[in-house]
Design a protein around this motif. Sequence first.
Motif, PDB file in Angstrom:
ATOM      1  N   CYS A 213       0.895  -1.149   0.212  1.00 29.77           N
ATOM      2  CA  CYS A 213      -0.191  -0.110   0.102  1.00 29.77           C
ATOM      3  C   CYS A 213       0.813   1.303  -0.186  1.00 29.77           C
ATOM      4  N   PRO A 214       1.271   1.670  -1.325  1.00 28.33           N
ATOM      5  CA  PRO A 214       2.317   2.656  -1.083  1.00 28.33           C
ATOM      6  C   PRO A 214       1.935   4.200  -0.798  1.00 28.33           C
ATOM      7  N   GLU A 215       0.498   4.292  -0.735  1.00 31.38           N
ATOM      8  CA  GLU A 215      -0.017   5.631  -0.621  1.00 31.38           C
ATOM      9  C   GLU A 215      -0.543   5.720   0.863  1.00 31.38           C
ATOM     10  N   ASN A 216      -0.038   4.987   1.797  1.00 32.85           N
ATOM     11  CA  ASN A 216      -0.426   5.214   3.230  1.00 32.85           C
ATOM     12  C   ASN A 216       0.477   6.060   3.856  1.00 32.85           C
ATOM     13  N   ALA A 217      -0.032   7.259   4.281  1.00 35.83           N
ATOM     14  CA  ALA A 217       1.020   8.224   4.727  1.00 35.83           C
ATOM     15  C   ALA A 217       1.574   7.881   6.160  1.00 35.83           C
ATOM     16  N   TRP A 218       0.812   6.923   6.705  1.00 39.82           N
ATOM     17  CA  TRP A 218       1.332   6.533   8.315  1.00 39.82           C
ATOM     18  C   TRP A 218       2.270   5.670   8.429  1.00 39.82           C
ATOM     19  N   VAL A 219       2.891   4.806   7.269  1.00 39.86           N
ATOM     20  CA  VAL A 219       3.971   4.185   7.361  1.00 39.86           C
ATOM     21  C   VAL A 219       5.153   5.280   7.114  1.00 39.86           C
ATOM     22  N   TYR A 220       4.927   5.954   6.349  1.00 43.75           N
ATOM     23  CA  TYR A 220       6.047   6.986   5.847  1.00 43.75           C
ATOM     24  C   TYR A 220       6.281   7.674   7.107  1.00 43.75           C
ATOM     25  N   HIS A 221       5.500   8.319   7.963  1.00 43.85           N
ATOM     26  CA  HIS A 221       5.561   9.017   9.426  1.00 43.85           C
ATOM     27  C   HIS A 221       6.274   7.953  10.392  1.00 43.85           C
ATOM     28  N   ASN A 222       5.632   6.671  10.272  1.00 44.85           N
ATOM     29  CA  ASN A 222       6.555   5.761  11.362  1.00 44.85           C
ATOM     30  C   ASN A 222       7.936   5.366  10.993  1.00 44.85           C
ATOM     31  N   ARG A 223       8.326   5.481   9.526  1.00 42.57           N
ATOM     32  CA  ARG A 223       9.559   5.255   9.441  1.00 42.57           C
ATOM     33  C   ARG A 223      10.375   6.596   9.599  1.00 42.57           C
ATOM     34  N   ALA A 224       9.936   7.619   9.193  1.00 41.25           N
ATOM     35  CA  ALA A 224      10.545   8.902   9.469  1.00 41.25           C
ATOM     36  C   ALA A 224      10.900   9.077  10.848  1.00 41.25           C
ATOM     37  N   GLN A 225      10.224   8.590  11.985  1.00 39.43           N
ATOM     38  CA  GLN A 225      10.312   8.659  13.325  1.00 39.43           C
ATOM     39  C   GLN A 225      11.647   7.778  13.541  1.00 39.43           C
ATOM     40  N   VAL A 226      11.797   6.610  12.927  1.00 37.97           N
ATOM     41  CA  VAL A 226      12.787   5.913  13.185  1.00 37.97           C
ATOM     42  C   VAL A 226      14.119   6.322  12.633  1.00 37.97           C
ATOM     43  N   TYR A 227      14.214   6.944  11.556  1.00 39.25           N
ATOM     44  CA  TYR A 227      15.166   7.479  10.845  1.00 39.25           C
ATOM     45  C   TYR A 227      15.548   8.659  11.840  1.00 39.25           C
ATOM     46  N   ASP A 228      14.645   9.448  12.250  1.00 42.47           N
ATOM     47  CA  ASP A 228      14.854  10.745  12.870  1.00 42.47           C
ATOM     48  C   ASP A 228      15.571  10.415  14.414  1.00 42.47           C
ATOM     49  N   ARG A 229      15.222   9.322  15.102  1.00 44.65           N
ATOM     50  CA  ARG A 229      15.728   9.080  16.264  1.00 44.65           C
ATOM     51  C   ARG A 229      17.146   8.461  15.858  1.00 44.65           C
ATOM     52  N   ALA A 230      17.407   8.089  14.762  1.00 42.16           N
ATOM     53  CA  ALA A 230      18.670   7.322  14.558  1.00 42.16           C
ATOM     54  C   ALA A 230      19.433   8.385  13.997  1.00 42.16           C
ATOM     55  N   GLY A 231      19.168   9.659  13.891  1.00 46.05           N
ATOM     56  CA  GLY A 231      20.076  10.703  13.402  1.00 46.05           C
ATOM     57  C   GLY A 231      20.250  10.711  11.762  1.00 46.05           C
ATOM     58  N   ASP A 232      19.435  10.133  11.028  1.00 45.63           N
ATOM     59  CA  ASP A 232      19.365  10.142   9.654  1.00 45.63           C
ATOM     60  C   ASP A 232      18.752  11.190   9.112  1.00 45.63           C
ATOM     61  N   ARG A 233      19.210  12.414   9.219  1.00 41.80           N
ATOM     62  CA  ARG A 233      18.255  13.484   8.578  1.00 41.80           C
ATOM     63  C   ARG A 233      17.718  13.536   7.277  1.00 41.80           C
ATOM     64  N   LYS A 234      18.679  12.917   6.248  1.00 37.90           N
ATOM     65  CA  LYS A 234      18.167  13.205   5.026  1.00 37.90           C
ATOM     66  C   LYS A 234      16.934  12.088   4.725  1.00 37.90           C
ATOM     67  N   GLN A 235      17.025  10.976   5.301  1.00 37.44           N
ATOM     68  CA  GLN A 235      15.991   9.897   5.011  1.00 37.44           C
ATOM     69  C   GLN A 235      14.807  10.374   6.123  1.00 37.44           C
ATOM     70  N   ALA A 236      15.010  10.971   6.921  1.00 33.38           N
ATOM     71  CA  ALA A 236      13.734  11.510   7.767  1.00 33.38           C
ATOM     72  C   ALA A 236      13.171  12.671   7.188  1.00 33.38           C
ATOM     73  N   ILE A 237      13.890  13.509   6.630  1.00 32.56           N
ATOM     74  CA  ILE A 237      13.105  14.565   5.723  1.00 32.56           C
ATOM     75  C   ILE A 237      12.338  14.127   4.507  1.00 32.56           C
ATOM     76  N   SER A 238      13.013  12.930   3.846  1.00 34.10           N
ATOM     77  CA  SER A 238      12.237  12.456   2.704  1.00 34.10           C
ATOM     78  C   SER A 238      11.068  11.767   3.167  1.00 34.10           C
ATOM     79  N   ASP A 239      11.023  11.207   4.270  1.00 27.27           N
ATOM     80  CA  ASP A 239       9.692  10.277   4.623  1.00 27.27           C
ATOM     81  C   ASP A 239       8.765  11.487   5.468  1.00 27.27           C
ATOM     82  N   TYR A 240       9.102  12.080   6.120  1.00 23.97           N
ATOM     83  CA  TYR A 240       8.173  13.437   6.518  1.00 23.97           C
ATOM     84  C   TYR A 240       7.578  13.993   5.632  1.00 23.97           C
ATOM     85  N   GLU A 241       8.218  14.161   4.538  1.00 24.34           N
ATOM     86  CA  GLU A 241       7.689  14.991   3.162  1.00 24.34           C
ATOM     87  C   GLU A 241       6.682  13.884   2.758  1.00 24.34           C
TER      88      GLU A 241
END
Length: 276
Positions: A213-241
Amino acid sequence: MMGFLQWLRAKLSFHGNILAPPLGPLDRLVSEAHGHLVAEEYDEARVLLLQALRSRDDVNEPATIDYLLMSLETSWMLTEKFEEGISFFSSYLGRYPGDSAAFGGRAGLLWYSGRLEEAIQDFTRSLELDPNRILSLSGRGQVLAEVGRGEEALRDLDLALPILNKRQVPLPGWMVWYTAIEAFVHNGRGFALAVLGQNGHAMAEFDQSINLCPENAWVYHNRAQVYDRAGDRKQAISDYERALAKKGPALNPIRKMHAERRLKEILDQAEDTRAL
């Protein structure tokens, strides 16, 4: 649910057939409401669904009631009229306290409005009435993950998957619905695993959810938080967007606010770093 889907298939398959028997009043209401739901005309669908539900005491098919309640939940959820829906289900449950779908419907709206502990209570009551209710297992699992109870969340989500995989799909068009639910379960498992610190396994679950389900916003938000906590700002920005852009389904207001705030903070931090 299955009994109603078979009934709905029988009713809708007559369209265009000159030998079709006339639809009864309830059949017509449900058929018209279904058409509005497919067209994403949720307010229009809700009027018809509420009208159909007035016949609740005369309907002998429990799956029909189940469908009406699930569809009403969807109509309020996707128009962000959470309190209106919660009020309806509270009144309804005062008259029909044995409907698992009604507890599940109110739980979903409580969840989306940010009332997580109340949502867990209602999902639990729904499962006491129907232990195999996929939507309530999936929903409670995801809310448990949100409040940091990762192990309990995984227990629910791990129960949901085999039940889902055993269900027969009555119509090809309904495969989309089943695929979406499976995607939500994998998304929930990813979030729960991340809560438990198992980021590698969490990412694999998120990937599986996105593939389904590639259009589900929730999965990108969840993954963004994982990248965010890991300090991967580039991937976090991409997934939050992506989380803010996707609409199938979109984030609820609370998560949207978090994604917007955190995205701005990361971008501001990056700008400050470049200015040094």
